[in-house]
Write an enzyme that holds these catalytic residues in place. Structure first.
Site, PDB file in Angstrom:
ATOM      1  N   GLU A 285       0.771  -1.133  -0.007  1.00 11.80           N
ATOM      2  CA  GLU A 285       0.073   0.027   0.171  1.00 11.80           C
ATOM      3  C   GLU A 285       0.916   1.210   0.009  1.00 11.80           C
ATOM      4  OE1 GLU A 285      -4.120  -1.335   1.863  1.00 11.80           O
ATOM      5  OE2 GLU A 285      -2.809  -0.981   3.328  1.00 11.80           O
ATOM      6  N   ASP A 359      -8.091  -9.328   3.369  1.00  8.97           N
ATOM      7  CA  ASP A 359      -8.157  -8.093   4.350  1.00  8.97           C
ATOM      8  C   ASP A 359      -9.160  -8.318   5.366  1.00  8.97           C
ATOM      9  OD1 ASP A 359      -7.084  -6.095   5.655  1.00  8.97           O
ATOM     10  OD2 ASP A 359      -7.813  -4.677   4.063  1.00  8.97           O
ATOM     11  N   GLU A 387     -12.892  -3.136  11.458  1.00 13.58           N
ATOM     12  CA  GLU A 387     -12.999  -2.483  10.203  1.00 13.58           C
ATOM     13  C   GLU A 387     -14.175  -2.788   9.241  1.00 13.58           C
ATOM     14  OE1 GLU A 387      -9.148  -2.681   8.205  1.00 13.58           O
ATOM     15  OE2 GLU A 387      -9.806  -1.621   6.466  1.00 13.58           O
TER      16      GLU A 387
HETATM   17  O1  GCW Z   1      -6.949  -3.402   6.508  1.00 22.61           O
HETATM   18  C1  GCW Z   1      -6.396  -2.727   5.785  1.00 22.61           C
HETATM   19  C2  GCW Z   1      -6.618  -1.457   6.231  1.00 22.61           C
HETATM   20  C3  GCW Z   1      -5.494  -0.171   6.157  1.00 22.61           C
HETATM   21  C4  GCW Z   1      -4.399  -0.990   6.873  1.00 22.61           C
HETATM   22  C5  GCW Z   1      -3.791  -2.202   6.193  1.00 22.61           C
HETATM   23  C6  GCW Z   1      -2.809  -2.980   6.636  1.00 22.61           C
HETATM   24  C7  GCW Z   1      -2.605  -0.021   8.474  1.00 22.61           C
HETATM   25  O2  GCW Z   1      -7.711  -0.706   5.331  1.00 22.61           O
HETATM   26  O3  GCW Z   1      -5.928   0.859   6.962  1.00 22.61           O
HETATM   27  O4  GCW Z   1      -3.400   0.049   7.204  1.00 22.61           O
HETATM   28  O5  GCW Z   1      -5.030  -3.153   5.875  1.00 22.61           O
HETATM   29  O6  GCW Z   1      -3.216  -3.814   7.451  1.00 22.61           O
HETATM   30  O7  GCW Z   1      -1.459  -2.601   6.738  1.00 22.61           O
END
Ligand code: GCW
Length: 677
Positions: A285, A359, A387
């Site tokens: 990311e 995720d 989340e």
């Molecule tokens: O779950 C996703 C999230 C991001 C997060 C990323 C990660 C900390 O949307 O906000 O960043 O994963 O785990 O690195």
């Protein structure tokens, strides 16, 4: 006020008959208090027993009165004289035993270290809090996993990434001069469930957290955690040598970069002598990492590991790699990048793997990396903060979700090769073991954003201590400590908790669907979202619904993500006839008229699941309304209000998803599933 700020450590007076009975066994406390950890243990025991049993219960016992004896052979001559079998308990374990002493009962809490006695004290208090009999108590406990850590995604400006419980607990501006008493309560709560580490800052890290100004603040927090057996860790930004070191590169093979990290780590240990280590998110990311210089994850991790090794520090290197480029199947990336590196990480590196390959979805099959790197210790990363599970307002007890992953069988060494055994090191003989939970803790009075979200913090800690512990048992224990021991309360509240996660799965992403949440906020439904600059940011990438059917074909004929699992699972998941229905649309693209086990078509089943999720929330509301007599009005009102929000939003999820998918399937709703007038 009864706002939940005491968490599960309420220590309210037990009914007088019960308190009276316990006083026969716990008449006084004999515990050393020469070190900070000993004092923490003694003070907690006194505080707990005084609260639970009344003022006379704790402190010095009258002559001949039964007492609680706490200590190690080194800290207490009386414990040493008992010659207890402590050998197998390790550094953090303990035993609790009932002993006859001169005709009267008494309780011993003994361990090899002060921290072990602290854990034992919390266990003893838990037994009293949940009104368990002590007459025959004889138990031994030691953690199955070594590093049991919270990951705070907390930023230096006190915002919390994916946090729904207010601001960060860490008040950086007032540190190190002011140590908020809540830091101590945080440490107590964590110690009570066996958590022994905390990563203070976000994995999307700011390099400033490694500068002296912030190290001094982190050291102050470490001084509060230390008496509770909790070590501080930090997230490291891989490009810190450039940003705060003034170097032109962060290439892990550059000697100047290596030198910089060695010096930085030495400096950290001057501030925090028992510092735990570094957590790193790299090349994911948009975060910097070794691949920026053509180096591997192992090269990056090993450079940091070499700097930490002289201090016994560790690296937790995340396998959540979500690259810049869209891949045909995002679910495959971590496995593809990490499996070839198996065996090339230093001994003090843990690779930290999310429970699933995408995720933190409401439901995912376990991550195929578990079991696939036999020469590398893999650390579990669960998300405690919700989340993708309705934030703090939707009630979802995550114990069953964690349990489902931990008990999943990888089959890498035949039947019984569970994820839990990979993580606890017993399957592949790992020397280092760990479990991380992305914290749901903030400055809210109730700590976690909602009363019931406290249970997810609690369950994470208990499962990190013992990954084969039972989610239902844990929930019951938590309910009794947090609300009431009354069976008329516990039974229905427990049933509600145990079904709550599945309810969310049903009204958000049933039958193996994933990532239907609106882009970036990840809260409400947006299955129609499309057209982002990256296809894998859009729900349509994940559900692939069209006129023909729905689901992501990850079978051998599709992306073949299924091929990343051991052969028996690859066969089971890869075959439409044998894949468990809960993972159906994760692994297959399925025709709308496909016959389900129920005899219904997939389309009808999908709509019915959505409706069932909504019905479950309505039932939860009914249950909770019926429990008003057992819960203080403040907390009861908060939970009830959140359940009302949840019910509205479950209906929103159901209506939005069913309407959207119906626009593609062009099929009528099954009988009884029409939207309310
Ligand atoms: O779950 C996703 C999230 C991001 C997060 C990323 C990660 C900390 O949307 O906000 O960043 O994963 O785990 O690195």
């Amino acid at each position: 006020a009864e706002d939940g700020h005491e968490l599960w450590l309420r220590y309210l007076p037990l009914p007088s008959a019960q308190a009276q009975a316990y006083r026969q066994q716990l008449g006084g406390v004999d515990a050393p208090a020469d070190t900070p950890v000993q004092r923490a243990a003694r003070d907690e025991l006194v505080r707990g027993l005084q609260g639970l049993l009344g003022a006379t219960a704790a402190g010095a016992a009258a002559v001949g009165q039964p007492i609680v004896q706490v200590g190690t052979p080194a800290s207490s001559p009386r414990i040493a004289a008992l010659h207890l079998p402590l050998q197998d308990l390790g550094e953090e374990g303990y035993l609790i035993r009932h002993l006859q002493q001169g005709g009267q009962g008494g309780i011993v809490v003994a361990a090899n270290s002060d921290v072990g006695t602290l854990h034992g004290v919390f266990h003893l208090l838990r037994l009293v809090q949940t009104t368990q009999p002590l007459a025959d108590v004889d138990l031994r406990q030691s953690p199955k996993i070594q590093r049991r850590v919270l990951n705070h995604w907390d930023n230096l400006d006190r915002s919390v990434e994916r946090g729904y419980a207010g601001q960060s607990l860490w008040d950086w501006q007032k540190l190190p001069g002011w140590l908020d008493p809540r830091y101590t309560d945080y440490a107590r709560a964590n110690a009570s469930i066996g958590i022994n580490g905390t990563v203070l800052n976000n994995v999307n890290a700011n390099a400033l957290s490694l500068t002296p100004m912030y190290l001094e603040k982190a050291a102050a927090l470490a001084s509060v955690m230390r008496p509770y057996g909790i070590r501080v860790y930090l997230s490291a930004r891989f490009s810190a040598p450039i940003e705060i070191g003034g170097l032109p590169t962060a290439d892990p093979l550059d000697p100047a970069v290596q030198r910089w990290w060695k010096d930085k780590v030495d400096e950290i240990y001057r501030y925090i002598p028992d510092f735990g280590g570094l957590l790193v998110k790299a090349n994911s990311e948009g975060q910097p990492g070794p691949q920026d210089y053509g180096r591997s994850h192992a090269a990056g991790a090993n450079m940091l590991a070499d700097a930490l090794a002289p201090h016994d520090g560790i690296v937790m290197w995340r396998a959540f790699v979500y690259s810049h480029e869209t891949s045909p199947d995002r679910a495959k990336q971590a496995y593809d990048e990490f499996v070839p590196l198996d065996g090339s990480f230093r001994d003090n590196v843990l690779v930290q793997v999310k429970n699933g390959a995408i995720d933190f979805q409401p439901r995912e099959p376990f991550h195929p990396l578990f079991g696939a790197m036999p020469k590398t210790p893999l650390m579990m990363e669960f998300q405690i903060t919700k989340e993708y599970l309705g934030f703090a307002t939707h009630l979802a007890y995550l114990g069953p979700m964690y349990e489902e992953t931990l008990r999943a069988d990888t089959y890498v060494q035949g039947k019984g090769s569970t994820v839990a055994r990979v993580v606890d090191g017993s399957l592949q003989k790992s020397r280092l073991t760990g479990m991380a939970g992305v914290a749901n803790i903030g400055s809210d009075r109730n700590w976690s954003g909602s009363q019931f979200d406290q249970a997810n913090w609690y369950a994470f800690g208990r499962l990190a201590w013992d990954p084969m512990d039972d989610a239902g048992r844990i929930a019951e224990e938590w309910l009794r400590m947090t609300f009431s021991n009354d069976p008329a309360f516990v039974a229905p509240a427990l049933a509600m908790m145990m079904r709550s996660h599945e309810a969310v799965v049903d009204y958000m992403t049933p039958l193996g669907l994933a990532h239907l949440m609106g882009r970036s906020h990840h809260y409400g439904p947006a299955p129609w979202d499309a057209g982002s600059e990256r296809p894998d940011w859009d729900p349509v990438y994940y559900h692939r619904a069209g006129a023909d059917g729905i689901g992501f074909d990850r079978s051998a004929g599709g992306s073949d993500a299924v091929g990343q699992y051991a052969a028996p699972l690859a066969r089971q998941y890869g075959n439409l006839a044998t894949v468990p229905e809960q993972y159906l649309l994760w692994f297959h693209h399925v025709r709308w008229d496909h016959r389900m086990a129920s005899g219904r078509t997939l389309w009808d089943e999908l709509v019915i699941r959505y409706g069932h999720g909504v019905d479950e929330v309505a039932a939860m509301r009914g249950t909770w309304d019926g429990l008003a007599a057992y819960v203080d009005p403040e907390r009861h009102r908060e939970v009830a209000a959140f359940l009302a929000i949840q019910q509205d939003e479950a209906q929103w999820w159901r209506d939005a998803c069913v309407a959207y998918f119906q626009s593609l399937s062009q099929r009528p709703l099954p009988a009884g599933q029409a939207p309310p007038a």
